[in-house]
Design an enzyme around this catalytic site. Sequence first.
Site, PDB file in Angstrom:
ATOM      1  N   ALA A  61       0.808  -1.227   0.000  1.00 29.68           N
ATOM      2  CA  ALA A  61       0.000   0.000   0.000  1.00 29.68           C
ATOM      3  C   ALA A  61       0.839   1.275   0.000  1.00 29.68           C
ATOM      4  O   ALA A  61       0.761   2.095  -0.926  1.00 29.68           O
ATOM      5  CB  ALA A  61      -0.952  -0.014   1.196  1.00 29.68           C
ATOM      6  N   ALA A  62       1.657   1.456   1.035  1.00 26.73           N
ATOM      7  CA  ALA A  62       2.394   2.714   1.181  1.00 26.73           C
ATOM      8  C   ALA A  62       3.436   2.867   0.084  1.00 26.73           C
ATOM      9  O   ALA A  62       3.588   3.947  -0.498  1.00 26.73           O
ATOM     10  CB  ALA A  62       3.060   2.761   2.559  1.00 26.73           C
ATOM     11  N   ARG A  96       3.969  11.275 -10.602  1.00 21.09           N
ATOM     12  CA  ARG A  96       3.145  12.410 -11.024  1.00 21.09           C
ATOM     13  C   ARG A  96       3.814  13.734 -10.670  1.00 21.09           C
ATOM     14  O   ARG A  96       3.712  14.712 -11.407  1.00 21.09           O
ATOM     15  CB  ARG A  96       1.748  12.341 -10.391  1.00 21.09           C
ATOM     16  CG  ARG A  96       0.840  11.301 -11.047  1.00 21.09           C
ATOM     17  CD  ARG A  96      -0.625  11.532 -10.720  1.00 21.09           C
ATOM     18  NE  ARG A  96      -0.903  11.383  -9.290  1.00 21.09           N
ATOM     19  CZ  ARG A  96      -1.119  10.210  -8.679  1.00 21.09           C
ATOM     20  NH1 ARG A  96      -1.092   9.089  -9.375  1.00 21.09           N
ATOM     21  NH2 ARG A  96      -1.369  10.161  -7.395  1.00 21.09           N
ATOM     22  N   SER A 144       1.363  -4.400  -4.552  1.00 22.91           N
ATOM     23  CA  SER A 144       0.107  -3.668  -4.679  1.00 22.91           C
ATOM     24  C   SER A 144      -1.119  -4.552  -4.471  1.00 22.91           C
ATOM     25  O   SER A 144      -2.054  -4.536  -5.262  1.00 22.91           O
ATOM     26  CB  SER A 144       0.055  -3.036  -6.077  1.00 22.91           C
ATOM     27  OG  SER A 144      -0.975  -2.081  -6.159  1.00 22.91           O
ATOM     28  N   CYS A 199      -6.304  -6.181   3.178  1.00 20.65           N
ATOM     29  CA  CYS A 199      -7.530  -6.123   3.982  1.00 20.65           C
ATOM     30  C   CYS A 199      -8.655  -6.950   3.379  1.00 20.65           C
ATOM     31  O   CYS A 199      -9.637  -7.257   4.050  1.00 20.65           O
ATOM     32  CB  CYS A 199      -7.979  -4.685   4.147  1.00 20.65           C
ATOM     33  SG  CYS A 199      -6.717  -3.643   4.900  1.00 20.65           S
ATOM     34  N   ASP A 207       3.031   0.619   7.495  1.00 17.50           N
ATOM     35  CA  ASP A 207       2.971  -0.155   8.734  1.00 17.50           C
ATOM     36  C   ASP A 207       4.284  -0.191   9.505  1.00 17.50           C
ATOM     37  O   ASP A 207       4.300  -0.595  10.664  1.00 17.50           O
ATOM     38  CB  ASP A 207       2.546  -1.607   8.424  1.00 17.50           C
ATOM     39  CG  ASP A 207       1.095  -1.690   7.977  1.00 17.50           C
ATOM     40  OD1 ASP A 207       0.405  -0.649   7.972  1.00 17.50           O
ATOM     41  OD2 ASP A 207       0.652  -2.803   7.631  1.00 17.50           O
ATOM     42  N   TYR A 210     -30.354  14.612   7.284  1.00 18.08           N
ATOM     43  CA  TYR A 210     -31.562  13.954   7.764  1.00 18.08           C
ATOM     44  C   TYR A 210     -32.594  13.754   6.660  1.00 18.08           C
ATOM     45  O   TYR A 210     -33.037  14.694   6.018  1.00 18.08           O
ATOM     46  CB  TYR A 210     -32.215  14.739   8.902  1.00 18.08           C
ATOM     47  CG  TYR A 210     -33.614  14.250   9.190  1.00 18.08           C
ATOM     48  CD1 TYR A 210     -33.844  12.900   9.460  1.00 18.08           C
ATOM     49  CD2 TYR A 210     -34.706  15.112   9.162  1.00 18.08           C
ATOM     50  CE1 TYR A 210     -35.128  12.424   9.687  1.00 18.08           C
ATOM     51  CE2 TYR A 210     -35.997  14.639   9.404  1.00 18.08           C
ATOM     52  CZ  TYR A 210     -36.195  13.294   9.660  1.00 18.08           C
ATOM     53  OH  TYR A 210     -37.454  12.817   9.873  1.00 18.08           O
TER      54      TYR A 210
END
Lengths: 557, 557
Positions: B15-16, B26, B43, B47, B289, B432
């Site tokens: 992930a990181a 980018r 990648s 989870c 992590d 609501y």
Amino acid sequence: MANHGKYLVIIGGVAAGMKAAAKARRESPALKITVVTDEPFISYAGCGMPYFIGDIIKDQKKLILREPPYFKGMHNIDVLTRHQATAIDIKSRQVKVRDLEKERDLTLPYDKLIIATGAQPIVPPLPGISLENIFTLRTINDVLKIRASVDSGKMRTAVIVGGGLIGMEMAENLTLRGIKVTVVELLDQILPPLDKDMALIVQKHVMEKGVEIITSDGVQAFEGNSSGAVTTVFTSKRQLPADMVILSIGIRPNTKLAQDAGIATSTSRAIKVNERMETNAPDVYAVGDCAESVHLVTGKPAWIALGSTAAKMGRVAAINATGGNDAFPGVVGTLIVKVFELNVGKVGISEQEALKEGFPIESTIVPAGDKSHYYPGARDILIKLIADKNTRKLLGAEIVGEGVADKRIDIIATALTFGATVDQIAKLDLAYAPPYAMAMDAIIVAANVLGNKLSGKTVGILPYEVAERLDRGERFVLLDVRTESEYKNGHIKGCKHIPLDKLASRTHELNRSQEIITYCRAGLRAANAYHILKNAGFHNVKYMDGSILAWTHGLEK
Amino acid sequence: MANHGKYLVIIGGVAAGMKAAAKARRESPALKITVVTDEPFISYAGCGMPYFIGDIIKDQKKLILREPPYFKGMHNIDVLTRHQATAIDIKSRQVKVRDLEKERDLTLPYDKLIIATGAQPIVPPLPGISLENIFTLRTINDVLKIRASVDSGKMRTAVIVGGGLIGMEMAENLTLRGIKVTVVELLDQILPPLDKDMALIVQKHVMEKGVEIITSDGVQAFEGNSSGAVTTVFTSKRQLPADMVILSIGIRPNTKLAQDAGIATSTSRAIKVNERMETNAPDVYAVGDCAESVHLVTGKPAWIALGSTAAKMGRVAAINATGGNDAFPGVVGTLIVKVFELNVGKVGISEQEALKEGFPIESTIVPAGDKSHYYPGARDILIKLIADKNTRKLLGAEIVGEGVADKRIDIIATALTFGATVDQIAKLDLAYAPPYAMAMDAIIVAANVLGNKLSGKTVGILPYEVAERLDRGERFVLLDVRTESEYKNGHIKGCKHIPLDKLASRTHELNRSQEIITYCRAGLRAANAYHILKNAGFHNVKYMDGSILAWTHGLEK
């Protein structure tokens, strides 16, 4: 007896009024509390009514949350139904009341008075407006009449006048009952609190569900049959058959009683109050749909009538009227509405509202999943964010999609309350597990995209702006960077097509002196194409925010 | 070339690491970016793994989000899989790497280095730990092995060692596959981040689903059959049959590489970083992590390894490593987990954590609906809120229930980020409409209840405290104020029963010198009874927060 006096009178017995009564009792055991309402029912769930008509809610009793004997028995609160407050005498601290059943007058003294007179639907004085089966939807009597008409099985066609939130809820629920619905809206879009680009996405969905939507057209008259029931609606351009009509063009606050007593109202006709819900009259409070509030994003007065706000206002007034100290700081304009399969929400101010208020703004539209894309049931939402260019503070958000929108609206509502910047939103520690969100929640993804635009790292253009420029015949290259098969399935008229993975090697096909606007399906590849072109030395490049997922102006094959 | 140098090396490809790589590209088109990982896959969606085992996610390809050729082709990022970083030389700015396939060494120079080495499951050195079918769940190889075992149809019984979040997700998913699951947890509760009272509600639900849960017991050894596969788990008190074992007692950060290079770590063994994700070594960042964070509620270092935090950290490090400036301020300890039909969330700090930190606290437990009770599909959630008595700031929340919990967790996460008081939360303008929330959202109701306790307007007592006092044989009147039929269906042993609507007229049955604790089903009538007794001159009265809905200590008929 506490120094807040002996008598509390509350005018109005729905959300704000009954909340105020119950809270006042908890705060002050010995207070004499009297609620006066001209209606036969109290404490009912106005927001649930469309769903009772749609038979989603089966039992009408569910709409009535509490009845007067409950309040008397449990809380020793006297509720006078069918009693109309006819005058408030601020000097002598009295309310004049007309018993509508026994047709006699009485006078109620007060030490504290809470006005919770609500609002009523606007009924335009058009020819034929009094015909049978032309309805408003506000009270229990309204909903029972509409439900009975629908249950009769004789209603084949309905015209809904006004395409706001209630109009959309009614369009869905009448459609569910097998009625062919046409919505007529005077403005050029439905759901006026939203920007038109987002409203168009909802409009498309509603029309796919079989509802006809007519915008930029106004109702001018109604015609009926020999028994006085409506049959036809005449607009400025059309003639529409209608077995029934729902008037949902808007509401106005019931504040004549207050105005007559010299209580100050605003341009919205709602009663002016401070944070303690105090009016300009001593010991007189106003709460709920008849009271004004403050919009925390603009800092200006705002009148947004909602049951959620009413309940909070009622509680604050009760605490203050019983000697306590509480404040209602204001609202952030939060709205949510279910429209068929779409969840539609708004919070803060829209792009158009922000421009009107004079904010220097940057906006984006970002499609994203509501949960991990690999988890079953994941659905897309389309998020529009609007921020202040100078301060980078978020000004508002609009979310439309089949995915979970209310959660993200509430996150933004909370963030707006604390004046959050786009950057702070991008760093929120939001709950992540595959059944609930993406690792980077949709809101965080959208905030990052907007952050890039604010920092000038990317230059985006909203789909509606592209459409406007195409309509004006402006010259620019609209570059579709999707795959061959995506392109063939439908693309924007006049675009050039180079798939993203070929773009770096085919930049020579593009004219460096021309403006280039890239698009893809959801915006990510368009942004990648933007970077590729910038890196290749193209200077005048933009990417289309949200791309095809946010494009509502048609495709060709 | 920009002044951030030519070479970015990233160690770690989940992930990181991959988020950092993509973002760096980018930000900096010409940078040479190399990702090194000892794993064969990059990648991937860690989870999602329990749900692939449970066959909720059908296709293993869905767990692999991207493969190396994508990063090379789309982003010109070199990904070296099966390459283990063996040493970091901070002075010469080099990473020594072992090619695990070709069994040779190489050296990668760097101008900027991002360490994203993650964490690994703790495997206790117990007798029999190396037997077949004893699994950890962390990598793609782990999940494929577990899935193959389950698919074989030979697994009838499983023991899960450790009742944390992964343990609960695995208990659900193995049960879905028809396996009889026993969870063994060393502590006296499952889900250690939660307070025990809330964890007990989850435990009850899980046991109703057929999972056996053993707390306060530790695994001591494993025994296998002649072919070397596990058959039996020995705890300090028991002997449990097990065709398979899942070790989910916890994880520890992979930081030996960093430590050997002189990079500072914390007591949690995670790498110390500042807001820019910089370590103490020049131009070396740590993310995901393996990196520490700051808990924004306590202001103290915290190590909470989550994919959501990893992605945000990776992005910040990439921006800073490419000459930009971004900050990751910290976390608020947000957790969410689906456990069978329950949604279980936590944010901020628990009651027990708050006490350990020395906060003067007040807490409450409030059951509430997740939407308007009259709308179909409305479900209850149980909300525990913990606040600082002096500042009235919220410190944390725990939510358990079949209703929508993640939304409320995220609202609170946002509020905690901005240091909100209980009073500010009670005034939030939350979305609501009947399909989404009650007029006063569950969170607002809970905040109001806690506000009343903080102001001394009510005195509540948590159910677990009542249970402890009953266990100690303390003398007080436990007053059940529910209806006759509710009482007969099950009540707390030793209570006195007076229905709420009779209470005012039967107060003479109660001894004014005794402490009285009222309870009902959900807490509302108990609070009303509290007020009735206070108004009748009783001084020593409390009501039980959450009442029966939060009571996990058994009822009698």
